[in-house]
Motif scaffolding. Sequence first.
Motif, PDB file in Angstrom:
ATOM      1  N   ALA A 214      41.912  22.449  11.423  1.00 58.94           N
ATOM      2  CA  ALA A 214      43.339  22.213  11.674  1.00 58.94           C
ATOM      3  C   ALA A 214      44.172  23.386  11.204  1.00 58.94           C
ATOM      4  O   ALA A 214      45.173  23.748  11.847  1.00 58.94           O
ATOM      5  N   VAL A 215      43.767  24.004  10.092  1.00 55.89           N
ATOM      6  CA  VAL A 215      44.490  25.183   9.597  1.00 55.89           C
ATOM      7  C   VAL A 215      44.356  26.336  10.581  1.00 55.89           C
ATOM      8  O   VAL A 215      45.324  27.026  10.904  1.00 55.89           O
ATOM      9  N   SER A 216      43.130  26.524  11.117  1.00 60.16           N
ATOM     10  CA  SER A 216      42.902  27.592  12.091  1.00 60.16           C
ATOM     11  C   SER A 216      43.734  27.368  13.352  1.00 60.16           C
ATOM     12  O   SER A 216      44.321  28.306  13.893  1.00 60.16           O
ATOM     13  N   ALA A 217      43.774  26.109  13.798  1.00 57.93           N
ATOM     14  CA  ALA A 217      44.560  25.800  15.010  1.00 57.93           C
ATOM     15  C   ALA A 217      46.040  26.020  14.765  1.00 57.93           C
ATOM     16  O   ALA A 217      46.771  26.484  15.647  1.00 57.93           O
ATOM     17  N   LEU A 218      46.492  25.703  13.560  1.00 60.48           N
ATOM     18  CA  LEU A 218      47.905  25.845  13.226  1.00 60.48           C
ATOM     19  C   LEU A 218      48.298  27.318  13.172  1.00 60.48           C
ATOM     20  O   LEU A 218      49.352  27.721  13.676  1.00 60.48           O
TER      21      LEU A 218
END
Length: 221
Positions: A214-218
């Motif tokens: 989720a951090v990477s996608a954000l």
Amino acid sequence: MTFRKPVLKESTVSANANMPVLYSEIDPLDFVAHKSWKCLPSQGLSWLARNNLVPLTVDEFRLAQRHYPIVFSSDPQPVPLALMGLAPGTNAFISDEGYVSGRLYIPAYVRRYPFILAREYPDASELALCVDRASGLVGDFEEGAVLFDSGKLSDAGQRILAFCEEFERAAERTRLFVADLIQHNLLIDGKATIDQGAQGQQVFDGFQIINADAVSALTSN
């Protein structure tokens, strides 16, 4: 002189829902009632040996992650925690006698103990310097650093107060950081399975971790 029990400002994981981790008998310090009190230097961390989770501030992440995993409590208001043992009542880094394993980073939460800032009553505008009387580290001793001098905090007392105030500032930064994690749905339930050989596997859960995907996608948006 009698005191009202202070109202604790912070929310931390504890076996006692009314007290933060490590603390059990918190009272405000008073220059009249405690004018002769002294603080003994800690000769070890035996009181930490039975705690597997210790609160951290976001300021400490860079140093703490070199020594132990960082997880988050599963409370509605999660708290970052240093994972120091895989079962309640255990600590893989602190012996029963309080000896520290190697060059271990000691969280500020531990270094602050037995002192803490808290409100003496719910609508108080300021926090008072309080102490855990049950710690055995503060009292009317013959030796130790004096806490009061001529009706005010001594030099040692002022240093303790300054450390507690800085901890509160770091704790507020941590609350804002966690609020951002929640807002962006970056925390997920965590689980760790430990292979103990002939004893089988041990599952450790009941905590949260940051969702790396989720951090990477954000960050890619």
